[in-house]
Design a protein around this motif. Structure first.
Motif, PDB file in Angstrom:
ATOM      1  N   ILE A 164      30.049  51.338  39.272  1.00 54.26           N
ATOM      2  CA  ILE A 164      30.715  50.412  40.451  1.00 54.26           C
ATOM      3  C   ILE A 164      31.261  49.394  39.528  1.00 54.26           C
ATOM      4  O   ILE A 164      30.886  48.631  38.482  1.00 54.26           O
ATOM      5  CB  ILE A 164      29.600  49.990  40.983  1.00 54.26           C
ATOM      6  CG1 ILE A 164      28.751  51.010  41.600  1.00 54.26           C
ATOM      7  CG2 ILE A 164      30.075  49.049  42.229  1.00 54.26           C
ATOM      8  CD1 ILE A 164      27.666  50.668  42.650  1.00 54.26           C
ATOM      9  N   ARG A 165      32.636  49.214  39.799  1.00 50.18           N
ATOM     10  CA  ARG A 165      33.684  48.232  38.868  1.00 50.18           C
ATOM     11  C   ARG A 165      32.886  46.874  39.349  1.00 50.18           C
ATOM     12  O   ARG A 165      32.449  46.601  40.616  1.00 50.18           O
ATOM     13  CB  ARG A 165      34.765  48.250  39.313  1.00 50.18           C
ATOM     14  CG  ARG A 165      35.614  49.679  38.853  1.00 50.18           C
ATOM     15  CD  ARG A 165      35.345  49.920  37.429  1.00 50.18           C
ATOM     16  NE  ARG A 165      36.397  51.076  37.140  1.00 50.18           N
ATOM     17  CZ  ARG A 165      36.406  51.576  35.886  1.00 50.18           C
ATOM     18  NH1 ARG A 165      35.537  51.001  34.960  1.00 50.18           N
ATOM     19  NH2 ARG A 165      37.036  52.633  35.714  1.00 50.18           N
ATOM     20  N   PRO A 169      36.727  38.453  44.612  1.00 48.25           N
ATOM     21  CA  PRO A 169      37.672  38.445  45.791  1.00 48.25           C
ATOM     22  C   PRO A 169      38.981  38.630  45.276  1.00 48.25           C
ATOM     23  O   PRO A 169      39.624  37.822  44.584  1.00 48.25           O
ATOM     24  CB  PRO A 169      37.411  36.847  46.416  1.00 48.25           C
ATOM     25  CG  PRO A 169      35.841  36.779  45.988  1.00 48.25           C
ATOM     26  CD  PRO A 169      35.947  37.418  44.360  1.00 48.25           C
ATOM     27  N   ALA A 170      39.821  39.663  45.674  1.00 49.19           N
ATOM     28  CA  ALA A 170      40.867  40.136  45.390  1.00 49.19           C
ATOM     29  C   ALA A 170      42.079  39.401  45.715  1.00 49.19           C
ATOM     30  O   ALA A 170      43.325  39.458  45.325  1.00 49.19           O
ATOM     31  CB  ALA A 170      41.045  41.574  45.269  1.00 49.19           C
ATOM     32  N   SER A 171      41.775  39.140  46.946  1.00 48.34           N
ATOM     33  CA  SER A 171      43.187  38.584  47.947  1.00 48.34           C
ATOM     34  C   SER A 171      44.067  37.508  47.129  1.00 48.34           C
ATOM     35  O   SER A 171      45.178  37.445  47.370  1.00 48.34           O
ATOM     36  CB  SER A 171      42.686  38.027  49.290  1.00 48.34           C
ATOM     37  OG  SER A 171      41.983  36.968  49.156  1.00 48.34           O
ATOM     38  N   ILE A 284      41.032  40.319  32.573  1.00 46.94           N
ATOM     39  CA  ILE A 284      42.216  41.398  32.106  1.00 46.94           C
ATOM     40  C   ILE A 284      43.049  41.900  33.381  1.00 46.94           C
ATOM     41  O   ILE A 284      43.951  42.032  33.885  1.00 46.94           O
ATOM     42  CB  ILE A 284      41.930  42.215  31.122  1.00 46.94           C
ATOM     43  CG1 ILE A 284      41.343  41.722  30.132  1.00 46.94           C
ATOM     44  CG2 ILE A 284      43.149  43.357  31.043  1.00 46.94           C
ATOM     45  CD1 ILE A 284      42.426  40.655  29.282  1.00 46.94           C
ATOM     46  N   VAL A 285      41.998  42.486  34.557  1.00 47.40           N
ATOM     47  CA  VAL A 285      42.314  42.921  35.721  1.00 47.40           C
ATOM     48  C   VAL A 285      43.164  41.894  36.442  1.00 47.40           C
ATOM     49  O   VAL A 285      44.360  42.168  37.125  1.00 47.40           O
ATOM     50  CB  VAL A 285      41.346  43.535  36.487  1.00 47.40           C
ATOM     51  CG1 VAL A 285      41.541  43.936  37.886  1.00 47.40           C
ATOM     52  CG2 VAL A 285      40.574  44.546  35.821  1.00 47.40           C
ATOM     53  N   GLN A 286      42.632  40.829  36.548  1.00 48.94           N
ATOM     54  CA  GLN A 286      43.399  39.609  37.148  1.00 48.94           C
ATOM     55  C   GLN A 286      44.667  39.174  36.793  1.00 48.94           C
ATOM     56  O   GLN A 286      45.535  38.974  37.555  1.00 48.94           O
ATOM     57  CB  GLN A 286      42.513  38.166  37.320  1.00 48.94           C
ATOM     58  CG  GLN A 286      41.274  38.365  38.215  1.00 48.94           C
ATOM     59  CD  GLN A 286      40.005  37.470  37.801  1.00 48.94           C
ATOM     60  OE1 GLN A 286      40.111  36.692  36.989  1.00 48.94           O
ATOM     61  NE2 GLN A 286      38.779  37.375  38.505  1.00 48.94           N
ATOM     62  N   TRP A 350      38.210  47.202  42.122  1.00 48.76           N
ATOM     63  CA  TRP A 350      37.648  46.008  41.670  1.00 48.76           C
ATOM     64  C   TRP A 350      37.393  45.020  42.850  1.00 48.76           C
ATOM     65  O   TRP A 350      37.273  43.821  42.669  1.00 48.76           O
ATOM     66  CB  TRP A 350      38.515  45.307  40.690  1.00 48.76           C
ATOM     67  CG  TRP A 350      38.154  45.758  39.270  1.00 48.76           C
ATOM     68  CD1 TRP A 350      37.357  45.149  38.276  1.00 48.76           C
ATOM     69  CD2 TRP A 350      38.658  47.152  38.755  1.00 48.76           C
ATOM     70  NE1 TRP A 350      37.336  46.078  37.285  1.00 48.76           N
ATOM     71  CE2 TRP A 350      38.086  47.169  37.311  1.00 48.76           C
ATOM     72  CE3 TRP A 350      39.514  48.086  39.133  1.00 48.76           C
ATOM     73  CZ2 TRP A 350      38.433  48.077  36.479  1.00 48.76           C
ATOM     74  CZ3 TRP A 350      39.646  49.099  38.000  1.00 48.76           C
ATOM     75  CH2 TRP A 350      39.123  49.410  36.929  1.00 48.76           C
ATOM     76  N   ASN A 351      37.859  45.394  44.058  1.00 47.55           N
ATOM     77  CA  ASN A 351      37.696  44.491  45.201  1.00 47.55           C
ATOM     78  C   ASN A 351      36.348  44.274  45.422  1.00 47.55           C
ATOM     79  O   ASN A 351      35.306  45.076  45.485  1.00 47.55           O
ATOM     80  CB  ASN A 351      38.375  45.103  46.311  1.00 47.55           C
ATOM     81  CG  ASN A 351      38.317  44.300  47.542  1.00 47.55           C
ATOM     82  OD1 ASN A 351      37.436  43.790  48.349  1.00 47.55           O
ATOM     83  ND2 ASN A 351      39.577  43.946  48.117  1.00 47.55           N
TER      84      ASN A 351
END
Length: 377
Positions: A164-165, A169-171, A284-286, A350-351
């Motif tokens: 589970i990544r 909050p991805a928005s 890094i994802v961000q 990642w959400n």
């Protein structure tokens, strides 16, 4: 439960889970050590408890006191599920949970505390502590496939695990519109300067001394570059001393932890990480969600995010000359920077909402398997 609520991926993950679990099913409590930056967000919650002697470093007498404090708190709460994060909380928490007969114990691995960069003695101690509490763990959650493979190789887990990544909050990272000029002015950065952005606590594992060496190499030939480190921690004074000794202060911005990092990432021209070992860093994802090419160390956690030469560069740890070369390539070839930035990634896993939903499903599944009654609270 987590060791310290500082500003980091594991902590954001833990806090979001605590705040977002379905309240009609779950009554949630958060346990952690003192003096974390994120403690301010929840300090008024009745379900938030400080474990005064829970600290990151190994201190036998304080660790014993922390264990007693954790066990006492678990006896009071009487949880159905104990979900631990980070190494120290994972060890003491799982041990205390086992001794207080918590029905279900889950541990999330956000990168193991041992690595090839540790001494043989430290690796042995950290591995030994993991093996002690592994039998008390009903289920493991891994944020990266590499850690999952390490755990299986060490026989810490068999089939009792999930991938589970570590969500956030991805928005805010899927949109743009920051006032870049104003941000550059705020941090005293020229509008024409190329910004290498680093988001990291000042810990040994982040390899920030390599960033100083890379800056030393690059600034011999170009002066319109800035290394922006968003973070803080135990190594700050040592890092500042090294920067000062090399006369690099002009090229660094070190504003400390930044709570709202999304607009700041928009200011970056590229992302940079010289980490020596990682779980799977949210930062890094961000940066990729903000369409920034990244130049990062070639370590397992990074390989699950970056496709070499497509959305960034993976470089052998310590090869500072090659780091320099790739950063200058992005600086001097804007078409390459633009092409890498626009590479299409898929970061749905990642959400934060997706992460919490997966964890809720896991909690309920384990409750059912362990014959625990699930009734609305």
């Amino acid at each position: 439960m987590i060791t310290k609520m500082e500003l980091g991926g594991a902590q954001v993950n833990t806090l979001y889970t605590f705040e977002s679990l379905n309240p009609s099913i779950f009554e949630s409590f958060l346990l952690c050590g003192a003096k974390g930056l994120l403690n301010e967000k929840v300090k008024k919650r009745e379900e938030f408890f400080i474990i005064p002697d829970l600290i990151r470093n190994i201190r036998p007498f304080r660790d014993i006191r922390a264990f007693i404090q954790i066990r006492k708190k678990l006896k009071t709460i009487k949880p159905h599920i104990l979900h631990t994060h980070s190494s120290k909380a994972g060890f003491l928490g799982r041990l205390a949970g086992h001794m207080t007969k918590v029905p279900i114990i889950i541990h999330s691995v956000h990168g193991f505390s041992f690595s090839p960069f540790h001494s043989f003695l430290k690796r042995s101690i950290y591995t030994w502590t993991e093996k002690i509490v592994a039998p008390f763990t009903n289920h493991f959650i891994f944020v990266s496939r590499q850690d999952m493979q390490i755990a299986r190789k060490l026989k810490l887990t068999d089939n009792n695990f999930s991938l589970i990544r570590s969500g956030f909050p991805a928005s805010e990272f899927n949109t743009s519109g920051a006032n870049i000029s104003a941000l550059r002015k705020k941090y005293e950065i020229n509008q024409s300067d190329f910004i290498c952005g680093i988001i990291a606590p000042y810990k040994p594992q982040k390899g920030l001394h390599h960033v100083v060496e890379i800056a030393n190499l690059i600034t011999r030939t170009t002066k319109d570059i800035v290394f922006f480190i968003a973070g803080d921690g135990e190594l700050r004074k040592m890092l500042e001393t090294e920067i000062h000794q090399k006369n690099l202060s002009h090229f660094f911005r070190m504003p400390g932890f930044i709570d709202n990092i999304a607009p700041v990432i928009e200011m970056f021209d590229c992302g940079l990480s010289c980490a020596l070992w990682e779980g799977l860093p949210q930062s890094i994802v961000q940066m990729r969600m903000k369409k920034k090419p990244v130049v990062i160390s070639d370590i397992p956690g990074h390989r699950e995010i970056i496709n070499d030469n497509l959305n960034g560069f993976l470089i052998k740890t310590g090869d500072n000359e090659l780091f320099k070369k790739k950063i200058l390539l992005l600086k001097n070839r804007p078409e390459i920077k633009r092409k890498m930035g626009n590479f299409q990634d898929n970061f749905d896993e990642w959400n934060a909402e997706f992460m919490v939903q997966r964890q809720q499903e896991l909690y309920l599944k384990l409750m059912e398997e362990n014959d625990q009654n699930v009734t609305p609270v």
